[in-house]
Write a protein that holds these residues in place. Structure first.
Motif, PDB file in Angstrom:
ATOM      1  N   UNK A 167       0.859  -1.198   0.000  1.00  0.00           N
ATOM      2  CA  UNK A 167       0.000   0.000   0.000  1.00  0.00           C
ATOM      3  C   UNK A 167       0.893   1.246   0.000  1.00  0.00           C
ATOM      4  N   UNK A 168       0.304   2.438  -0.135  1.00  0.00           N
ATOM      5  CA  UNK A 168       1.129   3.655  -0.081  1.00  0.00           C
ATOM      6  C   UNK A 168       1.894   3.742   1.246  1.00  0.00           C
ATOM      7  N   UNK A 169       3.073   4.292   1.165  1.00  0.00           N
ATOM      8  CA  UNK A 169       3.956   4.370   2.331  1.00  0.00           C
ATOM      9  C   UNK A 169       3.309   5.083   3.526  1.00  0.00           C
ATOM     10  N   UNK A 170       2.517   6.110   3.271  1.00  0.00           N
ATOM     11  CA  UNK A 170       1.918   6.874   4.366  1.00  0.00           C
ATOM     12  C   UNK A 170       0.655   6.208   4.910  1.00  0.00           C
ATOM     13  N   UNK A 171       0.204   5.142   4.251  1.00  0.00           N
ATOM     14  CA  UNK A 171      -1.016   4.463   4.694  1.00  0.00           C
ATOM     15  C   UNK A 171      -2.103   4.584   3.636  1.00  0.00           C
ATOM     16  N   UNK A 172      -3.097   3.703   3.696  1.00  0.00           N
ATOM     17  CA  UNK A 172      -4.209   3.780   2.739  1.00  0.00           C
ATOM     18  C   UNK A 172      -4.900   5.141   2.898  1.00  0.00           C
ATOM     19  N   UNK A 214       0.229   6.143   8.820  1.00  0.00           N
ATOM     20  CA  UNK A 214      -0.063   4.816   9.392  1.00  0.00           C
ATOM     21  C   UNK A 214       1.261   4.079   9.589  1.00  0.00           C
ATOM     22  N   UNK A 215       1.389   3.427  10.756  1.00  0.00           N
ATOM     23  CA  UNK A 215       2.621   2.676  11.052  1.00  0.00           C
ATOM     24  C   UNK A 215       2.263   1.255  11.474  1.00  0.00           C
ATOM     25  N   UNK A 216       3.270   0.406  11.578  1.00  0.00           N
ATOM     26  CA  UNK A 216       3.033  -0.972  12.009  1.00  0.00           C
ATOM     27  C   UNK A 216       3.024  -1.022  13.535  1.00  0.00           C
ATOM     28  N   UNK A 222      13.816   8.164  16.431  1.00  0.00           N
ATOM     29  CA  UNK A 222      14.941   8.180  15.493  1.00  0.00           C
ATOM     30  C   UNK A 222      14.925   9.462  14.653  1.00  0.00           C
ATOM     31  N   UNK A 223      13.726   9.969  14.365  1.00  0.00           N
ATOM     32  CA  UNK A 223      13.639  11.161  13.521  1.00  0.00           C
ATOM     33  C   UNK A 223      13.913  12.451  14.301  1.00  0.00           C
ATOM     34  N   UNK A 224      13.677  12.430  15.607  1.00  0.00           N
ATOM     35  CA  UNK A 224      13.771  13.680  16.367  1.00  0.00           C
ATOM     36  C   UNK A 224      15.068  13.830  17.162  1.00  0.00           C
ATOM     37  N   UNK A 225      15.604  12.695  17.631  1.00  0.00           N
ATOM     38  CA  UNK A 225      16.704  12.772  18.603  1.00  0.00           C
ATOM     39  C   UNK A 225      18.063  12.698  17.902  1.00  0.00           C
ATOM     40  N   UNK A 226      18.945  13.605  18.264  1.00  0.00           N
ATOM     41  CA  UNK A 226      20.350  13.544  17.833  1.00  0.00           C
ATOM     42  C   UNK A 226      21.149  12.990  19.007  1.00  0.00           C
ATOM     43  N   UNK A 227      22.248  12.271  18.749  1.00  0.00           N
ATOM     44  CA  UNK A 227      23.060  11.785  19.870  1.00  0.00           C
ATOM     45  C   UNK A 227      23.408  12.926  20.830  1.00  0.00           C
ATOM     46  N   UNK A 248       8.189  10.579   8.558  1.00  0.00           N
ATOM     47  CA  UNK A 248       7.933   9.678   7.424  1.00  0.00           C
ATOM     48  C   UNK A 248       9.238   9.135   6.844  1.00  0.00           C
ATOM     49  N   UNK A 249      10.311   9.917   6.963  1.00  0.00           N
ATOM     50  CA  UNK A 249      11.611   9.456   6.453  1.00  0.00           C
ATOM     51  C   UNK A 249      12.131   8.296   7.299  1.00  0.00           C
TER      52      UNK A 249
END
Ligand code: PMP
Ligand code: GLN
Length: 390
Positions: free
Chosen positions: A59-64, A91-93, A104-109, A254-255
């Motif tokens: 399905x589309x990456x962002x969800x149906x 939509x995520x699993x 993972x998208x928001x936090x920098x080490x 989304x990335x």
């Protein structure tokens, strides 16, 4: 072989451990949180139909699109939110993927992440794997509330994210609006994004209505709201999650999603899209039914001498063993309970990374009456001669 130390040093999750012990000892499993009930038949039938007659390729990456629209419509109806399904819903699993992707998208080490203990056991390893530095706010029974002083001690100029779970698993607390406003003030003052795990948003009792952190003034642009169809439809194995956030945040989330799972089974998405549009009566009855189970189990526990803590939401009822003066901690008690009395529960110390509360155990009451009654029969024996009422 040298492996990543965040995972190589981790124990197996407490839910898996207790479910395995429950199977080994042929125990009533009130540990891991899942209902006895098979879930709404019409929603399951939609999924089955979609497997046979529907689309089973990526399905589309962002969800149906139909699911993203259903999520926006559902939250407009239930929580008064105005979300653009095109740019603000993904939509995520499961919520678990949404949590991982958001961190993972928001936090920098080196960024600090404020976490509330007791904390859902996936949070800390994901924060650490993202390179985040945890700063804990420690909540305690019986109220599990936080104060301005506690937040002031945890937030610093290095705070990037706060991860907040409301309603709170395992404590069963629904934080009142004033607490959300307090947290929002800190997020604004320190320019922090809140990842708000609201998977239990529909499982709230005694006439409560869920207030999303995203709806609190100042939070619209700095909140990532996470939901889970698994909890909304009592289908915990489904792993269909939702992320709602302002477009500038969602674009980056989304990335991360595109390289974690990329998509989620389309047939389950189609069924969830249908389910989110069900009449209010379905959701109200679901809550009433869990509320009845909560009350039945709480009364039963009190009658045999267990000090029961308040439960405002979730599938979980907690018991504080402290007043009983037992000479064992929550983990020893749970291990004895499953082996000798054939009831599995979860020691709440497993939800603390530091300075655990060691006297509270969590029972899942989302079960048929017969399961709860069987557990109560067995639990009566666990306090005999140990300071309980029997
Ligand atoms: N967050 C909390 C607080 C939970 O209790 C759970 C599951 N019980 C999850 C996340 C995971 O949700 P999912 O199964 O949708 O990944
Ligand atoms: N969230 C469920 C609980 O709290 C369990 C999820 C899991 O097994 N990882 O019991």
């Amino acid at each position: 072989m040298p492996m990543n130390s965040v995972f190589s040093d981790l124990p197996v999750t407490v839910f898996e451990v207790m479910s395995r012990l429950a199977r080994e000892h042929v125990a009533v499993n009130l540990g891991q949180g899942f209902p006895d009930d098979p879930g709404p038949e019409d929603v399951r039938r939609k999924a089955a139909e979609a497997v046979i007659d529907g689309w089973n390729q990526y399905p589309p990456m962002m969800g149906l699109p139909e699911l993203r629209q259903a999520i926006a419509a559902h939250y407009r109806h239930w929580q008064g939110l105005a979300l653009d399904p095109e740019t603000e819903v993904m939509v995520t699993s499961g919520a678990t993927e949404a949590l991982a992707g958001s961190l993972f998208a928001l936090v920098e080490p080196g960024d600090e992440v404020v976490l509330f203990q007791p904390l859902y056991d996936a949070y800390l390893p994901l924060v650490l794997r993202a390179g985040g530095v945890p700063r804990f706010v420690r909540l305690e029974p019986p109220h599990w509330r936080f104060t301005e002083e506690m937040l002031a001690a945890a937030f610093t100029p290095r705070t990037k994210v706060v991860l907040f779970n409301n309603p709170l698993n395992p404590a069963g607390v629904v934080f009142p609006r004033e607490d959300l406003e307090l947290l929002a003030r800190f997020c604004e003052r320190f320019d922090v994004v809140a990842i708000c795990d609201e998977v239990w948003e529909h499982v709230v009792f005694d006439g409560r209505r869920h207030v999303p952190l995203l709806a609190i003034p100042g939070m619209r642009e700095r909140c990532v709201k996470i939901g889970s169809a698994g909890k909304i439809f009592s289908l915990t194995g489904w792993k269909v999650g939702f992320v709602c956030a302002a477009a500038r945040l969602l674009r980056v989330l989304a990335k991360a999603h595109q390289f974690l799972t990329f998509t989620t089974p389309p047939n389950l998405q189609a069924a969830v899209a249908y389910g989110l549009g069900k009449a209010d009566a379905y959701f109200d009855e679901m809550r009433r039914s869990f509320e009845r189970s909560r009350d039945r189990f709480a009364e039963g526990l009190r009658a045999i001498g267990f000090p029961v803590l308040d439960c405002q939401g979730t599938y979980f009822l907690n018991v504080d063993l402290k007043p009983l003066g037992l000479n064992e901690d929550d983990e020893a008690f749970c291990r004895r309970l499953v082996a000798e009395h054939k009831v599995a529960a979860i020691p709440v110390s497993a939800f603390y990374a530091a300075e655990p509360i060691r006297s509270v155990i969590r029972f899942c009451f989302a079960k048929h009456d017969s399961t709860l009654d069987a557990a109560l029969d067995r639990l009566a024996g666990a306090l005999k001669g140990r300071g309980g009422a029997t």
